[in-house]
Design an enzyme around this catalytic site. Structure first.
Site, PDB file in Angstrom:
ATOM      1  N   ASP A   1       0.711  -1.173   0.050  1.00 23.18           N
ATOM      2  CA  ASP A   1      -0.042  -0.066  -0.029  1.00 23.18           C
ATOM      3  C   ASP A   1       0.679   1.263  -0.177  1.00 23.18           C
ATOM      4  O   ASP A   1       2.196   1.307   0.069  1.00 23.18           O
ATOM      5  CB  ASP A   1      -0.989  -0.032   1.126  1.00 23.18           C
ATOM      6  CG  ASP A   1      -2.260   0.528   0.809  1.00 23.18           C
ATOM      7  OD1 ASP A   1      -2.437   1.155  -0.004  1.00 23.18           O
ATOM      8  OD2 ASP A   1      -3.247  -0.082   1.512  1.00 23.18           O
TER       9      ASP A   1
ATOM     10  N   ASP B   1      -9.950   3.761  -3.859  1.00 23.59           N
ATOM     11  CA  ASP B   1     -10.710   2.617  -3.505  1.00 23.59           C
ATOM     12  C   ASP B   1     -12.271   2.487  -4.159  1.00 23.59           C
ATOM     13  O   ASP B   1     -12.584   3.540  -4.363  1.00 23.59           O
ATOM     14  CB  ASP B   1     -10.728   2.560  -2.099  1.00 23.59           C
ATOM     15  CG  ASP B   1      -9.498   2.233  -1.208  1.00 23.59           C
ATOM     16  OD1 ASP B   1      -8.488   2.091  -2.045  1.00 23.59           O
ATOM     17  OD2 ASP B   1      -9.408   2.199  -0.274  1.00 23.59           O
TER      18      ASP B   1
END
Length: 466
Positions: free
Chosen positions: A177, A242
């Site tokens: 990430d 996202d």
């Protein structure tokens, strides 16, 4: 219907077209024989269904359900643990520790007992059990000081963590990430260099161990155009922020990816984020559009719903082997690209009404994806020769990949009737021989766009369109 759209300037359209022709040729750091991730990976990820509320039993039970529900049989073979699995601090020796406490996430209504054990048997035992089911396993970390939920990240611990994840814990994939970015004075790298640290650690580990490298899945949300550089570091890269379990989110992701869909190919794939099928209030038509777009654009396909409660409808979508076959095509690496935007002028950036008409190659024919972005049913018409993969002067059999029916033969054009709101037509067209010669067809199916047509007889006579 009035639509609000942001027209892309001419220069942006030119940049898009130039990108189609000038995408950089990747330099693979390992020989192709040592590579992983030739095709988009398929599997499960814990985040969309459970957020931080994960434990050993839940992960293993999910793996068992993937087998018993037949998902493993159609290609879903990774079980990936996302954020929040570890303790908040590293060990005295500097290692990440699998957590012994179950985390409470305020977004999930059910309160969890704070002192319950989470991974009492250890990560290696868990991965061994999942491997014994015939599946692979994935783990999560971050390129910064911390993960997005403030657990230990891997910055300045890349070699240690790569060894821990792969050799000691037995994981086959690493999702990496982009949170908790260190100060510039410490990193002294750009986005590429920050992710290259773990990429290099994985490659070096593979060279010393003699084993295939972990599949490296970059999760940097599309920052700084990863489709231009991430292929040299890993096997997939996120292209957007996202996902959400609603049509607006899906349409926005499709819109953004319409401008760099060309970038997916063998060993490197645009990642449109985890699937939301089975979550939220998505209609069947929206779920079919979601799955078709992700599959046809050659994104990884990661299920993200509670498999203990999954509906038969969701399973039917997720197990459509004719759609999966396009995603997992062993012969053709690139996915579909738009050939006409439809509602909007071509190359229009519109988050609610993305490109509607797409096509691409497959080992068994030409695939077409027609997305109805309207809030009402629509007939969707296209000329076959709008796709660069169609041969002029030929007719094509038409296979509907959702109804699993053969729908006759198309000559020159095709209309998908009454495509549902936010629905999709997923078609496979196969060459069926020369088109008929006795139906009054113009000698040229394709005419150049300017007013003076260049459909011309060998004696020099120009033929006007009919």
């Amino acid at each position: 219907m009035a639509l609000v759209a942001l027209a892309v300037p001419t220069v942006f359209a030119f940049m898009f077209l130039a990108g189609l022709q000038q995408a950089p040729t990747p330099t693979l750091a390992l020989d192709l024989g040592d590579q992983v991730g030739r095709l988009p990976f398929m599997g499960y990820n814990t985040w969309n269904a459970y957020f931080c509320n994960i434990n050993e039993d839940l992960v293993y039970n999910t793996a068992e359900l993937m087998v018993s529900l037949g998902l493993a049989d159609v290609g879903y073979n990774y079980v990936n643990i996302d954020d929040c699995y570890s303790e908040k601090q590293r060990s005295a020796s500097g290692d990440i520790l699998a957590s012994a406490l179950l985390h409470y996430d305020s977004r999930v209504a059910t309160e969890v007992v704070a002192d319950a054990e989470r991974f009492p048997s250890g990560m290696r035992n868990l991965t061994d059990k999942i491997h014994a089911l015939g599946l692979k396993t994935g783990i999560y970390s971050d390129s910064g000081w911390f993960t997005c939920q403030m657990y230990p990240g891997s910055f300045q611990n890349e070699e240690r963590d790569a060894h821990l994840f792969n050799v000691e814990w037995g994981f086959d994939l690493l999702k990496f990430d982009n949170c908790a970015v260190p100060f510039d004075s410490i990193v002294k790298e750009g986005q590429v260099g920050k992710f290259a640290r773990m990429s290099n650690a994985i490659k070096d580990l593979a060279k010393t161990s003699g084993k295939p490298p972990m599949l490296f899945s970059l999760c940097q949300w599309g920052r700084l155009q990863p489709w231009l550089w991430a292929r040299e570091l890993g096997q997939s890269w996120r292209t957007t922020d996202d996902i959400g379990a609603n049509w607006n989110s899906l349409a926005g992701i499709i819109n953004q990816n319409s401008f760099h869909a060309w970038a997916s190919d063998f060993y490197g794939h645009n990642d449109l984020d985890m699937l939301e099928i089975g979550n939220g209030q998505l209609t069947l038509a929206e779920s079919q559009s979601h799955f078709t777009a992700w599959a046809f654009l050659k994104s990884p396909l990661l299920i993200g719903t509670d498999l203990s409660k999954v509906s038969e409808q969701a399973l039917t979508v997720l197990k459509n082997t004719e759609i999966i076959a396009i995603n997992q095509d062993p012969v053709v690496g690139p996915g579909v690209v738009p050939f006409r935007w439809g509602v909007n002028p071509d190359y229009t950036f519109n988050a609610t009404h993305p490109a509607q008409y797409w096509s691409g190659q497959s080992e068994n024919g030409t695939v077409f994806m027609l997305i109805n972005t309207l809030d009402e049913p629509a007939d969707m018409f296209f000329n076959l020769t709008e796709s660069p993969w169609i041969r002029w002067g030929r007719q094509y059999s038409v296979r509907d990949l959702w109804t699993h029916t053969d729908n006759g033969t198309a000559v020159r054009n095709f209309t998908a009737k009454a495509v549902p709101p936010h629905g999709v037509a997923a078609l496979l067209l196969k060459d069926a021989g020369d088109e008929p010669q006795d139906e009054g067809l113009s000698p040229c199916a394709f005419y150049e766009w300017w007013g003076n047509p260049w459909c011309i007889d060998q004696n020099g006579t120009k033929i006007q369109p009919t």
